[in-house]
Design a protein around this motif. Structure first.
Motif, PDB file in Angstrom:
ATOM      1  N   GLN A   1       0.827  -1.203   0.000  1.00 21.78           N
ATOM      2  CA  GLN A   1       0.000   0.000   0.000  1.00 21.78           C
ATOM      3  C   GLN A   1       0.863   1.255   0.000  1.00 21.78           C
ATOM      4  N   ALA A   2       1.987   1.199   0.725  1.00 21.03           N
ATOM      5  CA  ALA A   2       2.878   2.356   0.773  1.00 21.03           C
ATOM      6  C   ALA A   2       3.554   2.598  -0.576  1.00 21.03           C
ATOM      7  N   LEU A   3       3.866   1.529  -1.289  1.00 18.90           N
ATOM      8  CA  LEU A   3       4.544   1.662  -2.580  1.00 18.90           C
ATOM      9  C   LEU A   3       3.589   2.152  -3.664  1.00 18.90           C
ATOM     10  N   GLY A   4       2.335   1.746  -3.602  1.00 18.54           N
ATOM     11  CA  GLY A   4       1.356   2.203  -4.586  1.00 18.54           C
ATOM     12  C   GLY A   4       1.512   1.500  -5.922  1.00 18.54           C
ATOM     13  N   GLU A   5       2.523   1.875  -6.667  1.00 20.38           N
ATOM     14  CA  GLU A   5       2.848   1.219  -7.914  1.00 20.38           C
ATOM     15  C   GLU A   5       4.327   1.396  -8.214  1.00 20.38           C
ATOM     16  N   ARG A   6       4.866   0.473  -8.998  1.00 23.54           N
ATOM     17  CA  ARG A   6       6.286   0.524  -9.351  1.00 23.54           C
ATOM     18  C   ARG A   6       6.442   0.065 -10.799  1.00 23.54           C
ATOM     19  N   ARG A   7       7.282   0.773 -11.536  1.00 25.70           N
ATOM     20  CA  ARG A   7       7.590   0.353 -12.904  1.00 25.70           C
ATOM     21  C   ARG A   7       8.946  -0.343 -12.895  1.00 25.70           C
ATOM     22  N   ILE A   8       8.972  -1.585 -13.365  1.00 23.70           N
ATOM     23  CA  ILE A   8      10.180  -2.396 -13.344  1.00 23.70           C
ATOM     24  C   ILE A   8      10.659  -2.626 -14.776  1.00 23.70           C
ATOM     25  N   PRO A   9      11.746  -1.995 -15.211  1.00 22.30           N
ATOM     26  CA  PRO A   9      12.274  -2.285 -16.555  1.00 22.30           C
ATOM     27  C   PRO A   9      12.711  -3.744 -16.639  1.00 22.30           C
ATOM     28  N   TYR A  10      12.519  -4.354 -17.791  1.00 19.54           N
ATOM     29  CA  TYR A  10      12.920  -5.749 -17.939  1.00 19.54           C
ATOM     30  C   TYR A  10      14.424  -5.915 -17.739  1.00 19.54           C
ATOM     31  N   GLU A  11      15.199  -4.876 -18.053  1.00 23.97           N
ATOM     32  CA  GLU A  11      16.649  -4.970 -17.880  1.00 23.97           C
ATOM     33  C   GLU A  11      17.035  -5.015 -16.401  1.00 23.97           C
ATOM     34  N   ALA A  12      16.080  -4.745 -15.503  1.00 23.07           N
ATOM     35  CA  ALA A  12      16.363  -4.804 -14.068  1.00 23.07           C
ATOM     36  C   ALA A  12      16.177  -6.215 -13.515  1.00 23.07           C
ATOM     37  N   LEU A  13      15.727  -7.151 -14.344  1.00 20.48           N
ATOM     38  CA  LEU A  13      15.432  -8.498 -13.874  1.00 20.48           C
ATOM     39  C   LEU A  13      16.544  -9.474 -14.257  1.00 20.48           C
ATOM     40  N   SER A  14      16.749 -10.462 -13.392  1.00 13.93           N
ATOM     41  CA  SER A  14      17.755 -11.485 -13.656  1.00 13.93           C
ATOM     42  C   SER A  14      17.131 -12.834 -13.989  1.00 13.93           C
ATOM     43  N   ALA A  15      15.921 -13.091 -13.506  1.00 14.48           N
ATOM     44  CA  ALA A  15      15.275 -14.384 -13.734  1.00 14.48           C
ATOM     45  C   ALA A  15      13.782 -14.259 -13.440  1.00 14.48           C
ATOM     46  N   VAL A  16      13.030 -15.232 -13.904  1.00 10.61           N
ATOM     47  CA  VAL A  16      11.590 -15.301 -13.658  1.00 10.61           C
ATOM     48  C   VAL A  16      11.243 -16.745 -13.315  1.00 10.61           C
ATOM     49  N   GLU A  17      10.479 -16.938 -12.247  1.00 10.78           N
ATOM     50  CA  GLU A  17      10.160 -18.274 -11.769  1.00 10.78           C
ATOM     51  C   GLU A  17       8.658 -18.413 -11.538  1.00 10.78           C
ATOM     52  N   VAL A  18       8.175 -19.638 -11.644  1.00  5.42           N
ATOM     53  CA  VAL A  18       6.805 -19.965 -11.261  1.00  5.42           C
ATOM     54  C   VAL A  18       6.890 -21.092 -10.239  1.00  5.42           C
TER      55      VAL A  18
END
Length: 293
Positions: free
Chosen positions: A34-51
């Motif tokens: 709630q404090a963050l509200g929303e955040r934009r995350i560039p794909y270049e900021a990511l190292s991996a994606v998991e499910v």
């Protein structure tokens, strides 16, 4: 991608170069979200994606940020509980196929340096002015300096003798945030030129405020710490290569203590487990980190 994926606590809106995470408000929502509200995350900021399988009939789509790319996660330093991790989207178990689809899409969008630590912050921290009440004082940040104003009911005599404190961003090298959900939590400011934390206990250190029950909660103190850290990194003087070219110091270089090295090795382990590092690459990078101890 142009798609929208809604989870229990957040909605992810996929764009061509980033994902906008909008956190839902509600009584049962984590206060940090709630404090963050929303955040934009560039794909270049990511190292991996998991499910992964979640609790109580859920599945989790988890984007793993690169080390040093997000000041919030850098300040948290692995102390956030899973339920408060802003990079986890919790979905009903029946949406597992959908989660796998978006995980594959995100993996194809990762930048060429996904396996490497980021040399600068790529995700924006909350904007100042920011403030919160600690157990022994009030912390304020206006974007240029951090101020500690002591409470007579909580501050130690050592802090009272030093008086209220003001720290210009340009004189700082970084921060240490120990979660208020852990015993003896605190926020400490590190002076430029000093790689290690203060020798004094946080309750005796005029460059630190201590947390207590109801004081310095995660959703207030962590965004504050992230904003200060981002400002400190932006104010760091440029270094030069032997050829005279300016270079920026990597965000992780300010600390080389054992806890930091261990955290980075754990991060490498996550990348290795996700198949983004070969056995040889993992062994080599782990050896490089151990050599810094």
């Amino acid at each position: 991608m142009g798609d929208v994926l809604a989870g229990f606590h957040a909605v992810w809106e996929f764009d061509t170069d980033s994902v906008l995470i909008r956190f839902e408000r509600g009584i049962r929502r984590p206060k940090l979200f709630q404090a963050l509200g929303e955040r934009r995350i560039p794909y270049e900021a990511l190292s991996a994606v998991e499910v992964t399988e979640g609790r109580r009939g859920t599945v989790v789509l988890h984007a793993v940020p690169r080390h040093g790319a997000d000041p919030l996660m850098e300040a948290a330093n692995g102390q956030l509980k899973d339920d408060s991790d802003p990079y986890r989207l919790v979905l009903p178990a029946e949406h597992e196929t959908l989660a796998e689809y978006y995980a594959d899409e995100l993996r194809t969008a990762l930048g060429p340096e996904a396996k490497e630590p980021a040399d600068r912050h790529l995700v924006a921290a909350p904007e100042p002015p920011l403030h919160f009440k600690a157990y022994d004082g009030k912390a304020s940040f206006d974007g240029r300096s951090v101020a500690f104003r002591w409470f007579w009911t909580g501050a130690s005599s050592a802090k009272w003798k030093c008086g209220d404190q003001t720290f210009p961003v340009g004189e700082l090298a970084g921060i240490e945030w120990r979660s208020p959900e852990i015993l003896n939590g605190y926020l400490r400011l590190l002076a430029r030129g000093a790689r290690d934390g203060g020798a004094d206990e946080a309750d005796q250190d005029p460059a630190a405020v201590v947390f207590g029950l109801g004081y310095g909660p995660v959703h207030e103190s962590l965004p504050f710490a992230a904003a200060v850290l981002q400002a400190v990194r932006a104010a760091e003087p440029a270094q030069e290569t032997p050829d005279g070219e300016p270079v920026r110091r990597r965000t992780g270089d300010a600390r080389r203590d054992p806890a930091d090295i261990a955290d980075r090795i754990r991060h490498l382990g996550e990348l290795h487990g996700a198949g983004l590092l070969t056995d040889d690459e993992f062994s080599m990078k782990k050896a490089e980190l151990l050599a810094e101890l």
